[in-house]
Scaffold this active site. Structure first.
Site, PDB file in Angstrom:
ATOM      1  N   SER A  91      19.399 -45.466 -10.188  1.00  0.00           N
ATOM      2  CA  SER A  91      19.992 -46.805 -10.092  1.00  0.00           C
ATOM      3  C   SER A  91      19.417 -47.718 -11.168  1.00  0.00           C
ATOM      4  O   SER A  91      18.307 -47.487 -11.654  1.00  0.00           O
ATOM      5  CB  SER A  91      19.693 -47.415  -8.721  1.00  0.00           C
ATOM      6  OG  SER A  91      20.219 -46.612  -7.711  1.00  0.00           O
ATOM      7  N   GLY A  92      20.178 -48.737 -11.512  1.00  0.00           N
ATOM      8  CA  GLY A  92      19.684 -49.746 -12.453  1.00  0.00           C
ATOM      9  C   GLY A  92      20.462 -49.752 -13.758  1.00  0.00           C
ATOM     10  O   GLY A  92      21.279 -48.872 -14.044  1.00  0.00           O
ATOM     11  N   ASP A  94      16.668 -41.309 -13.628  1.00  0.00           N
ATOM     12  CA  ASP A  94      16.489 -42.574 -12.911  1.00  0.00           C
ATOM     13  C   ASP A  94      15.710 -43.558 -13.789  1.00  0.00           C
ATOM     14  O   ASP A  94      15.021 -43.152 -14.735  1.00  0.00           O
ATOM     15  CB  ASP A  94      15.725 -42.301 -11.607  1.00  0.00           C
ATOM     16  CG  ASP A  94      15.974 -43.358 -10.541  1.00  0.00           C
ATOM     17  OD1 ASP A  94      16.559 -44.404 -10.866  1.00  0.00           O
ATOM     18  OD2 ASP A  94      15.575 -43.134  -9.382  1.00  0.00           O
ATOM     19  N   ALA A 134      12.973 -47.069 -13.993  1.00  0.00           N
ATOM     20  CA  ALA A 134      11.702 -47.440 -13.364  1.00  0.00           C
ATOM     21  C   ALA A 134      11.351 -48.865 -13.766  1.00  0.00           C
ATOM     22  O   ALA A 134      11.856 -49.388 -14.766  1.00  0.00           O
ATOM     23  CB  ALA A 134      10.584 -46.492 -13.783  1.00  0.00           C
ATOM     24  N   GLY A 152      12.123 -49.743  -7.501  1.00  0.00           N
ATOM     25  CA  GLY A 152      12.639 -50.545  -6.392  1.00  0.00           C
ATOM     26  C   GLY A 152      12.968 -51.972  -6.779  1.00  0.00           C
ATOM     27  O   GLY A 152      13.354 -52.775  -5.937  1.00  0.00           O
ATOM     28  N   GLU A 168      16.638 -43.643  -3.818  1.00  0.00           N
ATOM     29  CA  GLU A 168      16.177 -43.054  -5.086  1.00  0.00           C
ATOM     30  C   GLU A 168      15.120 -41.993  -4.817  1.00  0.00           C
ATOM     31  O   GLU A 168      15.139 -40.910  -5.414  1.00  0.00           O
ATOM     32  CB  GLU A 168      15.594 -44.139  -5.997  1.00  0.00           C
ATOM     33  CG  GLU A 168      16.646 -45.069  -6.553  1.00  0.00           C
ATOM     34  CD  GLU A 168      16.047 -46.291  -7.239  1.00  0.00           C
ATOM     35  OE1 GLU A 168      16.744 -46.862  -8.077  1.00  0.00           O
ATOM     36  OE2 GLU A 168      14.909 -46.681  -6.930  1.00  0.00           O
TER      37      GLU A 168
HETATM   38  C1  5RP Z   1      16.126 -49.798  -8.625  1.00  0.00           C
HETATM   39  C2  5RP Z   1      15.161 -49.205  -9.586  1.00  0.00           C
HETATM   40  C3  5RP Z   1      15.553 -49.232 -11.012  1.00  0.00           C
HETATM   41  O1  5RP Z   1      15.575 -47.925 -11.499  1.00  0.00           O
HETATM   42  C4  5RP Z   1      14.559 -50.058 -11.766  1.00  0.00           C
HETATM   43  O2  5RP Z   1      14.543 -51.356 -11.189  1.00  0.00           O
HETATM   44  C5  5RP Z   1      14.885 -50.142 -13.256  1.00  0.00           C
HETATM   45  O3  5RP Z   1      16.036 -50.884 -13.450  1.00  0.00           O
HETATM   46  P1  5RP Z   1      16.589 -51.249 -14.902  1.00  0.00           P
HETATM   47  O4  5RP Z   1      17.002 -49.950 -15.549  1.00  0.00           O
HETATM   48  O5  5RP Z   1      17.762 -52.156 -14.610  1.00  0.00           O
HETATM   49  O6  5RP Z   1      15.496 -51.952 -15.670  1.00  0.00           O
HETATM   50  O7  5RP Z   1      14.110 -48.730  -9.245  1.00  0.00           O
HETATM   51  O8  5RP Z   1      15.632 -49.756  -7.311  1.00  0.00           O
END
Ligand code: 5RP
Length: 225
Positions: free
Chosen positions: A30-31, A85, A87, A99, A107
């Site tokens: 996610s993200g 994923d 982070a 998170g 996740e």
């Molecule tokens: C969501 C997450 C995301 O992977 C994390 O916040 C990174 O997000 P982004 O790629 O938008 O910087 O852990 O729960």
């Protein structure tokens, strides 16, 4: 026009798609960095790759629909070949805080089932010691104030996550406490202390899970193993 940091996320996400092989079951993180990986994955599917994705959030599920990525679920698959994923923080042992987007439980379930976990991130996420980013901890709504007080005893200041002036509710119907520790020198111990508290569902500490990190930076990407 993308901001610099978003460009780093994009190149990191796009590079991760090169690790995807035809026929794989892919754990979809996610993200915003994952968004770019999924866009590329959609191109691979359009070219004929037979991929099935396991999404880790409702938002990821919607992106999969948008990019034409077929989805499956835990009732149909026993294992995941590769999870990709994002982070929020990554230390030099590849331990993670996740998170920030509120999807840590799903996740962790997806990432833990994967034979291999690749993390994608812009360079600002790399740290020496975890803890500058407040650690997300998912808790059940019932008695969350009690759980928050118990977490405080572990040496942090928890803040209930809010969105648009309301308490943020995760995809699982739970709340998130963002826990600011001075630093997290022993993530394993902290994770187990938090998990032993009644009311805690899961923590955003992902320990010994990531195999490699693709870091987007000014020079392109660097791979950290
Ligand atoms: C969501 C997450 C995301 O992977 C994390 O916040 C990174 O997000 P982004 O790629 O938008 O910087 O852990 O729960």
């Amino acid at each position: 026009m993308l901001k610099e940091i978003d460009t780093y996320k994009k190149i990191s996400g796009e590079r991760a798609a090169e690790f995807i092989e035809d026929g794989m079951i892919i754990g979809l993180g996610s993200g915003s960095t994952v968004y770019w990986m999924m866009k590329r994955l959609g191109d691979l599917v359009a070219k004929g790759f037979k991929i099935q994705g396991v999404p880790s959030s409702n938002r990821t599920e919607r992106w999969a629909e948008e990019f034409g990525i077929p989805l499956t679920d835990f009732g149909s698959v026993q294992s995941i070949d590769l999870a990709i994923d994002g982070a929020d923080e990554i230390d030099n042992r590849l331990n993670l805080i996740k998170g920030g987007g509120g999807s840590l439980v799903r996740e962790k379930i997806v990432d833990a089932l994967a034979d291999k976990l690749i993390i994608i991130a812009d360079e600002s996420k790399m740290v020496t010691t975890l803890g500058n980013f407040p650690l997300p901890v998912e808790v059940v709504p019932f008695g969350w104030e009690v759980t928050a007080r118990n977490i405080t005893q572990l040496g942090c200041t928890p803040t209930i996550r809010q969105k648009n002036g309301e308490i943020f509710v995760s995809d699982n119907g739970n709340y998130i406490l963002d826990c600011q520790f001075s630093d997290i020198s022993n993530p394993k111990q902290l994770h187990s202390s938090l998990k032993s508290l009644v009311g805690v569902v899961e923590t955003g500490l992902f320990i010994d899970m990531a195999e490699l990190v693709i870091v987007g930076c000014n020079e392109g990407v660097s791979i950290v193993k």
